[in-house]
Design a protein around this motif. Structure first.
Motif, mmCIF file in Angstrom:
data_model
loop_
_atom_site.group_PDB
_atom_site.id
_atom_site.type_symbol
_atom_site.label_atom_id
_atom_site.label_comp_id
_atom_site.label_asym_id
_atom_site.label_seq_id
_atom_site.Cartn_x
_atom_site.Cartn_y
_atom_site.Cartn_z
ATOM 1 N N GLY A 1 2.101 -1.451 -3.214
ATOM 2 C CA GLY A 1 1.565 -1.390 -1.746
ATOM 3 C C GLY A 1 0.278 -0.160 -1.693
ATOM 4 N N ALA A 2 0.655 0.739 -2.705
ATOM 5 C CA ALA A 2 -0.153 2.012 -2.379
ATOM 6 C C ALA A 2 -1.495 1.922 -2.112
ATOM 7 C CB ALA A 2 0.242 2.977 -3.748
ATOM 8 N N ALA A 3 -2.190 2.686 -0.905
ATOM 9 C CA ALA A 3 -3.428 2.508 -0.588
ATOM 10 C C ALA A 3 -4.339 3.614 -1.112
ATOM 11 C CB ALA A 3 -3.572 2.714 0.916
ATOM 12 N N SER A 4 -5.678 3.518 -1.215
ATOM 13 C CA SER A 4 -6.438 4.124 -1.913
ATOM 14 C C SER A 4 -7.593 4.392 -0.797
ATOM 15 C CB SER A 4 -6.942 3.789 -3.387
ATOM 16 O OG SER A 4 -5.966 3.813 -4.186
ATOM 17 N N LEU A 5 -8.225 5.453 -1.098
ATOM 18 C CA LEU A 5 -9.727 5.769 -0.216
ATOM 19 C C LEU A 5 -10.588 6.359 -1.555
ATOM 20 C CD1 LEU A 5 -11.860 5.929 1.866
ATOM 21 C CD2 LEU A 5 -10.687 8.018 2.538
ATOM 22 N N TYR A 6 -11.580 5.799 -2.037
ATOM 23 C CA TYR A 6 -12.625 6.058 -2.791
ATOM 24 C C TYR A 6 -13.861 5.466 -2.925
ATOM 25 C CZ TYR A 6 -14.662 7.776 -6.928
ATOM 26 O OH TYR A 6 -15.673 8.385 -7.936
ATOM 27 N N SER A 7 -14.763 6.503 -2.930
ATOM 28 C CA SER A 7 -16.417 5.921 -2.798
ATOM 29 C C SER A 7 -16.484 5.067 -1.726
ATOM 30 C CB SER A 7 -16.551 5.095 -4.168
ATOM 31 O OG SER A 7 -17.983 5.203 -4.412
ATOM 32 N N ASN B 1 -5.722 -1.563 -1.550
ATOM 33 C CA ASN B 1 -4.445 -1.228 -1.645
ATOM 34 C C ASN B 1 -3.959 -2.239 -2.760
ATOM 35 O OD1 ASN B 1 -4.419 -2.896 1.145
ATOM 36 N ND2 ASN B 1 -2.783 -3.644 -0.434
ATOM 37 N N ASN B 2 -2.582 -1.637 -3.292
ATOM 38 C CA ASN B 2 -2.128 -2.659 -4.213
ATOM 39 C C ASN B 2 -1.485 -3.700 -3.572
ATOM 40 O OD1 ASN B 2 -2.878 -1.004 -6.659
ATOM 41 N ND2 ASN B 2 -1.040 0.136 -6.769
ATOM 42 N N THR B 3 -1.088 -4.689 -4.380
ATOM 43 C CA THR B 3 -0.067 -5.731 -3.838
ATOM 44 C C THR B 3 1.246 -5.160 -3.496
ATOM 45 O OG1 THR B 3 0.725 -7.812 -4.269
ATOM 46 C CG2 THR B 3 0.694 -6.405 -6.133
ATOM 47 N N SER B 4 1.799 -5.973 -2.287
ATOM 48 C CA SER B 4 2.954 -5.753 -1.861
ATOM 49 C C SER B 4 4.053 -6.528 -2.565
ATOM 50 C CB SER B 4 2.969 -5.751 -0.295
ATOM 51 O OG SER B 4 2.207 -4.794 0.387
ATOM 52 N N ASP B 5 3.791 -7.564 -3.216
ATOM 53 C CA ASP B 5 4.698 -8.291 -3.933
ATOM 54 C C ASP B 5 4.933 -7.623 -5.375
ATOM 55 O OD1 ASP B 5 5.474 -10.501 -5.775
ATOM 56 O OD2 ASP B 5 4.351 -11.832 -4.796
ATOM 57 N N ILE B 6 6.501 -7.302 -5.419
ATOM 58 C CA ILE B 6 7.014 -6.666 -6.383
ATOM 59 C C ILE B 6 6.844 -7.378 -7.826
ATOM 60 C CG2 ILE B 6 9.215 -7.089 -6.302
ATOM 61 C CD1 ILE B 6 9.508 -4.114 -6.813
ATOM 62 N N LYS B 7 7.075 -8.640 -7.889
ATOM 63 C CA LYS B 7 6.740 -9.477 -9.167
ATOM 64 C C LYS B 7 5.717 -9.380 -9.499
ATOM 65 C CE LYS B 7 11.030 -12.416 -8.032
ATOM 66 N NZ LYS B 7 11.504 -13.776 -7.814
ATOM 67 N N LYS B 8 4.594 -9.464 -8.633
ATOM 68 C CA LYS B 8 3.164 -9.865 -8.940
ATOM 69 C C LYS B 8 2.820 -8.438 -9.521
ATOM 70 C CE LYS B 8 -1.482 -10.678 -7.227
ATOM 71 N NZ LYS B 8 -2.243 -11.108 -6.078
ATOM 72 N N THR C 1 -5.198 -5.059 -6.923
ATOM 73 C CA THR C 1 -5.795 -4.680 -6.073
ATOM 74 C C THR C 1 -6.221 -5.863 -4.740
ATOM 75 O OG1 THR C 1 -6.755 -3.102 -7.466
ATOM 76 C CG2 THR C 1 -7.884 -3.815 -5.396
ATOM 77 N N GLU C 2 -5.748 -5.368 -3.623
ATOM 78 C CA GLU C 2 -6.058 -6.273 -2.411
ATOM 79 C C GLU C 2 -6.762 -5.503 -1.192
ATOM 80 O OE1 GLU C 2 -1.912 -8.976 -3.025
ATOM 81 O OE2 GLU C 2 -2.190 -7.598 -1.260
ATOM 82 N N ASN C 3 -7.278 -6.146 -0.326
ATOM 83 C CA ASN C 3 -7.841 -5.906 0.730
ATOM 84 C C ASN C 3 -8.949 -4.841 0.816
ATOM 85 O OD1 ASN C 3 -5.896 -7.354 2.223
ATOM 86 N ND2 ASN C 3 -4.355 -6.021 1.912
ATOM 87 N N ILE C 4 -9.856 -5.085 -0.218
ATOM 88 C CA ILE C 4 -11.042 -4.241 -0.228
ATOM 89 C C ILE C 4 -11.873 -4.147 0.819
ATOM 90 C CG2 ILE C 4 -12.914 -3.298 -1.861
ATOM 91 C CD1 ILE C 4 -11.514 -4.922 -4.053
ATOM 92 N N GLN C 5 -12.063 -2.922 1.451
ATOM 93 C CA GLN C 5 -12.992 -2.630 2.528
ATOM 94 C C GLN C 5 -13.955 -1.771 2.305
ATOM 95 O OE1 GLN C 5 -11.013 -0.938 5.812
ATOM 96 N NE2 GLN C 5 -12.765 -1.299 7.219
ATOM 97 N N ILE C 6 -15.185 -1.992 2.083
ATOM 98 C CA ILE C 6 -16.362 -1.305 2.092
ATOM 99 C C ILE C 6 -16.772 -0.529 3.461
ATOM 100 C CG2 ILE C 6 -18.726 -0.832 1.245
ATOM 101 C CD1 ILE C 6 -18.091 -3.340 -0.862
ATOM 102 N N LEU C 7 -16.584 0.589 3.756
ATOM 103 C CA LEU C 7 -16.436 1.253 4.742
ATOM 104 C C LEU C 7 -18.063 1.561 5.151
ATOM 105 C CD1 LEU C 7 -13.698 3.844 4.843
ATOM 106 C CD2 LEU C 7 -13.623 1.787 5.957
#
Length: 385
Positions: free
Chosen positions: A271-277, A282-289, A301-307
């Motif tokens: 589930g860790a979030a990132s801000l780059y470029s 963020n990473n998935t919150s599904d631990i098995k995945k 990687t999920e929820n990619i938002q280009i600002l």
């Protein structure tokens, strides 16, 4: 993945001994087998995202409760991190810890692996309040943990405290603040309880038969606690540098300041979030995945938002204004090619007239009056489409 030369790294450890009644973070109880599998997956993600043309100025190991990990796990994580990323020699490296989970062996492992800052979740010095919150420790266990860290050479400690708790009187909260200040930690984070959806407290709050609504301080009591926090901490020599954070000079949390200044960061772990470029993801919150696919970043990687530029400007304002130093007009111009007054002149003027914002040369910042209603002010920095 191309990484900026100057970046922050967040590492998520989602495991806890017990989930607290107020907590809505991505965390849960687990067994040793799952923890072992998770650490293996975390190391694989580090290797998959390994980058050498960057430098990490701060590292933050958060949770969950990272301090439940065995000492060798922490040493393995930090060793692999340094193999995969260039961590600056003078980097601020923080680990979150809960009282009752800290041992001398763990503290030694922190020091040996280069961790130089520990953030302890106390919340309150009152045992009855700790029990109500679902915490696993007592005030004495906190003191024992704090002393262990000091004895093992940790000279940068943050303590989390909370106001607005069930059955918390003004005097009980005052006692907590004084007790913490007398220990002289380098940093204190002071938060007000928020009853979040999805927590046991939320269910208790909305039950007709539940008493939580009646147990929470009223609005006037909450305001008294809020003002008391600033008065007492300032009296002990702590400087408020962000809405909820106080520090001795030179001990402001560099990692969190990076968030408020929109410094690029990479999140590792569940589930860790990132801000780059200028992308948020963020990473998935599904631990098995996560465990099955961590070596393939594109699969977790999920929820990619280009600002957009508009969104970048909004974030610059409402994140930057959380800090007492506020935001910089010249930096705004440098980043966005626009004069701040052209974009936000009306908003700044509106709140300046009623004493909620102020201007000092290049800086625009909230006044004490503005801090009291900061969310209202921040909402006005959202631009119309």
């Amino acid at each position: 993945m191309k990484i900026s030369k100057d970046i922050e790294i967040y590492i998520h450890i989602p495991f806890c001994v017990k989930k607290c009644c107020y907590c809505d973070f991505l965390s849960f109880q687990s067994d040793n087998h799952m923890i072992e599998d998770y650490i293996d997956a975390l190391l694989k993600e580090m290797r998959a995202k390994s980058v050498k043309d960057m430098e990490a100025d701060t590292v933050f190991i958060g949770g969950g409760t990272p301090s439940i990990l065995k000492p060798d796990y922490i040493e393995i994580i930090m060793s692999e991190l340094r193999k995969c990323f260039n961590v600056k020699k003078e980097a601020e490296i923080t680990i979150e810890a809960n009282p009752g989970t800290i041992t001398a062996g763990k503290a030694q492992a922190y020091v040996n692996s280069g961790i130089n800052r520990v953030s302890i979740g106390l919340q309150t010095a009152q045992d009855a309040e700790l029990k109500k919150l679902g915490r696993i420790h007592t005030w004495q266990q906190f003191l024992d943990s704090y002393n262990i860290l000091r004895e093992e050479g940790i000279n940068n400690i943050n303590v989390d405290i909370m106001s607005g708790l069930p059955l918390q009187s003004i005097e009980m909260y005052k006692d907590t603040v004084h007790k913490v200040c007398m220990l002289s930690p380098e940093h204190i984070s002071a938060y007000s309880l928020i009853v979040e959806e999805g927590t046991p407290f939320y269910d208790m709050y909305n039950q007709e038969s539940g008493r939580l609504k009646d147990e929470l301080p009223n609005e006037e009591e909450e305001r008294q606690q809020y003002y008391m926090t600033d008065k007492i901490l300032t009296g002990y020599g702590y400087k408020r540098y962000e809405i909820s954070n106080y520090a001795k000079s030179g001990f402001e949390c560099r990692h969190n300041i990076g968030y408020w200044k929109r410094k690029p960061y990479i999140g590792l772990g569940l589930g860790a979030a990132s801000l780059y470029s200028e992308k948020r993801f963020n990473n998935t919150s599904d631990i098995k995945k996560y465990i099955s696919n961590s070596e393939y970043p594109e699969k977790i990687t999920e929820n990619i938002q280009i600002l957009s530029t508009k969104e970048q400007m909004e974030e610059y304002m409402f994140l930057g204004m959380r800090m007492m130093e506020g935001v910089s007009r010249s930096t705004f111009m440098q980043k966005f090619g626009n004069d701040m007054d052209e974009i936000y002149g009306n908003v700044i003027s509106k709140y300046s007239k009623i004493g909620m914002t102020d201007i000092d040369g290049d800086r625009v910042f909230l006044t004490k009056k503005g801090i009291d209603v900061s969310n209202v002010v921040f909402s006005d920095f959202l631009l119309d489409d």
